[in-house]
Design a protein around this motif. Sequence first.
Motif, PDB file in Angstrom:
ATOM      1  N   LYS A  79      36.971  -5.623  48.477  1.00 57.43           N
ATOM      2  CA  LYS A  79      37.294  -4.573  47.500  1.00 57.43           C
ATOM      3  C   LYS A  79      38.672  -4.846  46.889  1.00 57.43           C
ATOM      4  O   LYS A  79      38.893  -4.616  45.695  1.00 57.43           O
ATOM      5  CB  LYS A  79      37.309  -3.198  48.164  1.00 57.43           C
ATOM      6  N   ALA A  80      39.597  -5.305  47.726  1.00 58.82           N
ATOM      7  CA  ALA A  80      40.940  -5.624  47.226  1.00 58.82           C
ATOM      8  C   ALA A  80      40.850  -6.745  46.194  1.00 58.82           C
ATOM      9  O   ALA A  80      41.520  -6.719  45.161  1.00 58.82           O
ATOM     10  CB  ALA A  80      41.845  -6.039  48.385  1.00 58.82           C
ATOM     11  N   HIS A  81      39.991  -7.713  46.465  1.00 65.71           N
ATOM     12  CA  HIS A  81      39.798  -8.798  45.484  1.00 65.71           C
ATOM     13  C   HIS A  81      39.270  -8.221  44.170  1.00 65.71           C
ATOM     14  O   HIS A  81      39.763  -8.553  43.094  1.00 65.71           O
ATOM     15  CB  HIS A  81      38.824  -9.855  46.014  1.00 65.71           C
ATOM     16  N   PHE A  82      38.272  -7.348  44.295  1.00 61.08           N
ATOM     17  CA  PHE A  82      37.641  -6.743  43.110  1.00 61.08           C
ATOM     18  C   PHE A  82      38.700  -6.048  42.233  1.00 61.08           C
ATOM     19  O   PHE A  82      38.787  -6.277  41.023  1.00 61.08           O
ATOM     20  CB  PHE A  82      36.569  -5.749  43.574  1.00 61.08           C
ATOM     21  N   GLN A  83      39.520  -5.224  42.882  1.00 57.23           N
ATOM     22  CA  GLN A  83      40.543  -4.491  42.104  1.00 57.23           C
ATOM     23  C   GLN A  83      41.597  -5.435  41.560  1.00 57.23           C
ATOM     24  O   GLN A  83      42.070  -5.261  40.425  1.00 57.23           O
ATOM     25  CB  GLN A  83      41.231  -3.443  42.985  1.00 57.23           C
TER      26      GLN A  83
ATOM     27  N   VAL B  10      40.956 -15.939  37.441  1.00 59.26           N
ATOM     28  CA  VAL B  10      41.169 -15.343  38.761  1.00 59.26           C
ATOM     29  C   VAL B  10      40.065 -15.778  39.720  1.00 59.26           C
ATOM     30  O   VAL B  10      38.878 -15.739  39.376  1.00 59.26           O
ATOM     31  CB  VAL B  10      41.187 -13.799  38.648  1.00 59.26           C
ATOM     32  N   GLY B  11      40.463 -16.173  40.912  1.00 55.58           N
ATOM     33  CA  GLY B  11      39.470 -16.595  41.906  1.00 55.58           C
ATOM     34  C   GLY B  11      39.845 -16.116  43.300  1.00 55.58           C
ATOM     35  O   GLY B  11      40.895 -15.492  43.510  1.00 55.58           O
ATOM     36  N   ILE B  12      38.969 -16.409  44.241  1.00 61.37           N
ATOM     37  CA  ILE B  12      39.261 -16.119  45.653  1.00 61.37           C
ATOM     38  C   ILE B  12      39.206 -17.468  46.382  1.00 61.37           C
ATOM     39  O   ILE B  12      38.572 -18.414  45.889  1.00 61.37           O
ATOM     40  CB  ILE B  12      38.240 -15.106  46.230  1.00 61.37           C
TER      41      ILE B  12
ATOM     42  N   PRO C 162      29.629  -2.697  43.975  1.00 57.91           N
ATOM     43  CA  PRO C 162      29.049  -2.940  42.649  1.00 57.91           C
ATOM     44  C   PRO C 162      30.007  -3.727  41.761  1.00 57.91           C
ATOM     45  O   PRO C 162      31.207  -3.443  41.736  1.00 57.91           O
ATOM     46  CB  PRO C 162      28.824  -1.515  42.090  1.00 57.91           C
ATOM     47  N   GLY C 163      29.474  -4.725  41.098  1.00 60.49           N
ATOM     48  CA  GLY C 163      30.273  -5.511  40.146  1.00 60.49           C
ATOM     49  C   GLY C 163      31.020  -6.683  40.770  1.00 60.49           C
ATOM     50  O   GLY C 163      31.640  -7.474  40.058  1.00 60.49           O
ATOM     51  N   LEU C 164      30.947  -6.833  42.098  1.00 59.47           N
ATOM     52  CA  LEU C 164      31.698  -7.928  42.739  1.00 59.47           C
ATOM     53  C   LEU C 164      31.290  -9.294  42.176  1.00 59.47           C
ATOM     54  O   LEU C 164      32.121 -10.187  41.998  1.00 59.47           O
ATOM     55  CB  LEU C 164      31.488  -7.906  44.269  1.00 59.47           C
ATOM     56  N   SER C 165      29.999  -9.427  41.876  1.00 61.03           N
ATOM     57  CA  SER C 165      29.511 -10.737  41.417  1.00 61.03           C
ATOM     58  C   SER C 165      30.091 -11.140  40.057  1.00 61.03           C
ATOM     59  O   SER C 165      29.959 -12.289  39.650  1.00 61.03           O
ATOM     60  CB  SER C 165      27.987 -10.742  41.368  1.00 61.03           C
TER      61      SER C 165
END
Length: 472
Positions: free
Chosen positions: A233-237, A259-261, A317-320
Amino acid sequence: MIINLIIVLVLAVILLTIWLNFRHNDVKWSDRKIDIAKLDFPRDFLWGAATSAYQVEGACDQNDWSVWERSFAENANPRIKGGQKPGLAADHWNRYRNDIDLLRQMGGNAYRFSVEWSKVCPGPGVWDRRVIDHYIEKCAYLNENGAKPFVTLHHFTIPAWLFERGGFEHPDSVNYFSDFVYKMAEALGPYVDYWATINEPAVYAMMGWVRGIFPPGKQDPGLAARVLNNLLKAHFQAYHAIHETDQSDADGDGVPCKVGIVKNITIFDPARKWWLPDWVGAKILHHLFNQSVLEAFLTDRFAFNLKNIVNFSQKIPGLSDTLDWIGLNYYTQYLCKPDRKSDFKIKMYPSQKAAQTDMGWAVYPAGLYRALQMIRLPGVPIYITENGIATEDETLRQDFILKHVEAIREAMLDSCDVRGYFYRSLLDNFEWVEGFDKRFGLYHVDFETQKRTLKDGAQIYKEIIHARGHKK
Ligand code: GAL
């Protein structure tokens, strides 16, 4: 009747054993001589090196690790080998200009490093302008000298004040992290296009909440799942915070930010190829360490399951839609077999057939090829954000680098979209619970005098980069 049944069962077991034995879980890998000149990489491929703040900067005395350095395990042993503390580490905070010059002398044109959250934000809502300016100067220096900054926002450490509040166990951590990300994107946006939100979320959760050897030292797979979920979730935000804030195109390619992980992939193989329980063990670890996170980016659902131990599933939702690129950290392969005394009841250990690093990890270049195949997601370019070896044997380091670079080339020929490679580490560093003894650096660091010396085994990396026409 019973005899027939037994015969059928025995036959089934024999057939299963034969089938498992021939099941392909490895790639053909020949140990041929590699001609550097013929390794064919695109001209714009990035050749870099990586570090992380706590491991090299020095004076990281306001984060969770500074608390960890002073604490003891239940058996009264210090948390870090021999009670070592990083102190000034490689003093990269003061010497970063020189260190970037060293990278450039090798021909390196990209540098991955992390910004230390606890220095930027020493208290909730408190921002240290002097620290922010330091990172601005560092990024500016990289750009002026022809090296692209790849900035990691979370690399294993959190501020001590957040640690006291439960760190990433606590859902509020997600908002605290995004406040920090906004600040960094605003300050560094004009100099930075490549952002890595979180380094190795699964390794972080496993080390801190399953193995219990990183802070906070817990052994609770259910909590590990919650932490991982909060990290995603932190990545998402963070992804959205950066896209909203960083509108300036630092490198002139027309895109203001990417932006990536960063995902670690460890290869888990059955210890005995013909034995079903070993396959199951390898599959379970593969799910927990590798697949759970990758699948979340495909399905918008984070699931972390292990029968009778942990059963976690939540939609994000939306992570992808939150990956402009993905970073791969690859180091090694483990063989797996059931074992009641190990975490998750599965023992993992290095193959005895392979050379071993000073971390006790098997050298397995084919694993980089396999990891690249595993991590590919539709339309998402890959950067190898970490790969390297802790050793004092410079022939082994040379061999390691050459063979891993070749593995990347092989994967690219088999249509993996790889855009860059970062050897880790640029410098010898403070290796978390291992302390200073494990020497991963391209440059040897004498921690008494802070003198840097290019290692013999790192010369090959310089040659590879120079042969591609990149020179300072
Ligand atoms: C990774 C981590 C690095 C480094 C490396 C080798 O998990 O991102 O900071 O410690 O492992 O141990």
